[in-house]
Each structure stands twice: as C-alpha cells, then as structure tokens.
Design a protein around this motif. Sequence first.
Motif, PDB file in Angstrom:
ATOM      1  N   VAL A   1       0.853  -1.192   0.000  1.00  0.00           N
ATOM      2  CA  VAL A   1       0.000   0.000   0.000  1.00  0.00           C
ATOM      3  C   VAL A   1       0.884   1.236   0.000  1.00  0.00           C
ATOM      4  O   VAL A   1       1.839   1.328   0.791  1.00  0.00           O
ATOM      5  N   ILE A   2       0.585   2.192  -0.866  1.00  0.00           N
ATOM      6  CA  ILE A   2       1.360   3.430  -0.933  1.00  0.00           C
ATOM      7  C   ILE A   2       0.439   4.631  -0.721  1.00  0.00           C
ATOM      8  O   ILE A   2      -0.773   4.562  -0.945  1.00  0.00           O
ATOM      9  N   SER A   3       1.021   5.725  -0.264  1.00  0.00           N
ATOM     10  CA  SER A   3       0.303   7.000  -0.203  1.00  0.00           C
ATOM     11  C   SER A   3       1.329   8.124  -0.239  1.00  0.00           C
ATOM     12  O   SER A   3       2.516   7.912   0.011  1.00  0.00           O
ATOM     13  N   PHE A   4       0.843   9.319  -0.552  1.00  0.00           N
ATOM     14  CA  PHE A   4       1.692  10.511  -0.587  1.00  0.00           C
ATOM     15  C   PHE A   4       1.402  11.356   0.642  1.00  0.00           C
ATOM     16  O   PHE A   4       0.273  11.399   1.129  1.00  0.00           O
ATOM     17  N   ILE A   5       2.412  12.042   1.135  1.00  0.00           N
ATOM     18  CA  ILE A   5       2.281  12.773   2.389  1.00  0.00           C
ATOM     19  C   ILE A   5       1.223  13.861   2.300  1.00  0.00           C
ATOM     20  O   ILE A   5       1.084  14.546   1.275  1.00  0.00           O
ATOM     21  N   ASP A   6       0.432  13.980   3.357  1.00  0.00           N
ATOM     22  CA  ASP A   6      -0.522  15.084   3.511  1.00  0.00           C
ATOM     23  C   ASP A   6       0.056  16.032   4.553  1.00  0.00           C
ATOM     24  O   ASP A   6       0.267  15.647   5.704  1.00  0.00           O
TER      25      ASP A   6
ATOM     26  N   ILE B   1       4.467  17.617  -3.915  1.00  0.00           N
ATOM     27  CA  ILE B   1       4.490  16.577  -4.941  1.00  0.00           C
ATOM     28  C   ILE B   1       3.413  16.898  -5.968  1.00  0.00           C
ATOM     29  O   ILE B   1       2.219  16.861  -5.657  1.00  0.00           O
ATOM     30  N   SER B   2       3.825  17.224  -7.148  1.00  0.00           N
ATOM     31  CA  SER B   2       2.879  17.573  -8.197  1.00  0.00           C
ATOM     32  C   SER B   2       2.151  16.328  -8.689  1.00  0.00           C
ATOM     33  O   SER B   2       2.572  15.192  -8.438  1.00  0.00           O
ATOM     34  N   SER B   3       1.067  16.567  -9.393  1.00  0.00           N
ATOM     35  CA  SER B   3       0.311  15.450  -9.966  1.00  0.00           C
ATOM     36  C   SER B   3       1.171  14.642 -10.924  1.00  0.00           C
ATOM     37  O   SER B   3       1.125  13.412 -10.934  1.00  0.00           O
TER      38      SER B   3
END
Length: 311
Positions: free
Chosen positions: A151-156, A173-175
Amino acid sequence: MILSVSRRTDIPNYYSDWFYERIKDGYLYVRNPINIHQISKININPDVVDCIVFWTKNPMPMMKRLDELNKYKYYFQFTLTGYGKDIEPNVPHKKNNMISTFIELSNKIGKNKVIWRYDPILINDTYTLEYHEKAFKQIAEQLHLYTNKVVISFIDLYTKTQRNTKDLSIKDISSSSMHEIAGIFSNIAKQYNLKIESCAEKVELSQYGISHGSCIDKITIEDIIGSKLICDKDKNQRIECGCVESIDIGTYNTCKNGCKYCYANFNDNKVIENSKLFDINSPLLCSTISEKDVINERNVKSIRDNQLSLF
C-alpha cells in the motif's frame, strides 16, 4: 465489530503488554478524542470481535505472545519504508532488523495477514524520486515472498505535520510526480508479483494498475475470517478513505516512534507527558480517570453475516 489497534499510536511496538492484559480482562476503555470526558467501555471478547487490524512499524515486542490471540482473527498493516533516523528516529534499522521481523511475522501467521505499507511518500533533497525507486525495489525484492500486497500513499501536510517537518524542506508533490512515482512503483510491484494499492488518495492511478485500497478492508477480512460481513464505509474517516467501520482503541500523542510526518502526535513533549501515565493494569491507555469523566458501555456486536447462502 472490527477492532483497530491502532491508527492513533503504535500499540504493537510500545503497548502490546497492555493490550494482552486487556484481552485477558475481556474489555477496555477508550477516551473520546473529541469529547475528552466521555469514555467508552468496549467489550473485546472473541464472540463480538470479528477481526483485529494491527498498525505498526515494529511488531517484534508483540510477537512472542501471539498465541494469546488464538481465539481471534487478525492481520497486520506493517509500515516499512526507506527513511532514516532523520524521518523515523525511533524505528529500528530497516535492513538489520525490520526486514527480518517482517519475514518472521509472515512465517508465523501467513503472508496474507501481513500487508506491507510504503507510506507516506515525501520528497526532499535527500529522499528524491530516484531514492524512493531504489528503496522500494530493494524492499520489494526481500519481502515479495512474505506478503501479497503493498500500500502506498503521498504525504498530507496537515498543520501539525508542517510544524514537525519544517526543517526537512519537503517539496510539494505535483500530480505529474505522483504519476511518475506510481508508474515506477507499479512496474516494480508487477516484477515481484505484488498487488499494489493507494491509501486515501484523490489522484486516480488505475492506469498503472493501482487501485484505491482500504486498510480496514472488507474483502481482506472476509477472506481471513471465512465469512461475509454486514458493514458500511467508516463515516469518521476522510471521503477518500475506503475503510469499513471499526473501533479504534488507541490514544493520540502516545506513539514513541517519533516519525516527523505523523498526524497522530502534536509534539514530542506531549508524547512524553502522556507516556508517563502508562499503566499496564489500567483499562485506559496512557490516561487516568478523573471525577469529570463519564464512562458508558458501548453496544458492540459481531457483524458477521450468518445467513446461509447457496452461493
């Protein structure tokens, strides 16, 4: 009922002995993080707990007593990243300790019950896209025989996260960067026959074979317990979160991993202060009961679908 242990703190790492004592007692208390004087008494006997979802960066302190959970069904969300002590200061060395711990846990309980999390993904001058590609591939190479999914996610960058990471020079982090990372990670996951999902992300990554995942996942739980569930999406989580309803038994500002990106800790001093209140014999984690507190027993029940089916 599904028990979440815990989004709010690393119970397997720091408070597993407390949790085992609560298993013996058959109940525990949970303080409402919004209304702090409201405490729920939760029955955690096996007849009402359908599955336990453990969240951890280090389950080793818990593993020696797993036999005490024989009457329960459970699985682990195991976060294992490429970050160093500047980001995850109190997590044991990944190559020397945590890879082998992951493998040992998988061998004990089964690869379908240990889910690898590589999250959150943050970018700065040290942890570049190229760094993440190398780290993700190295970890995947060592774990792919011991798990089915990553599972991956980008920092909020919440307000408190920004405060705790202000010295790390984290870049937005850009789209396009998200898509680039997703494509790279997807190719690596395919190489090692790992299913890859995102966690609570708005960005659509299905073109890379990355679906929107659920950490407290209905399908995963049904597979583990051998029964259908009657449950809904957890309304207390973000819109993007696909998790089903659960009861979290943790306490904010008690996790001693010290991860800079953590949303569950306000600051280190608060963690130290709360940790001093830890009592293994207390039904309440890292907190004491005052005369202002009101304790109510929460109505909990199994959510298994026990109806017979022809299918």
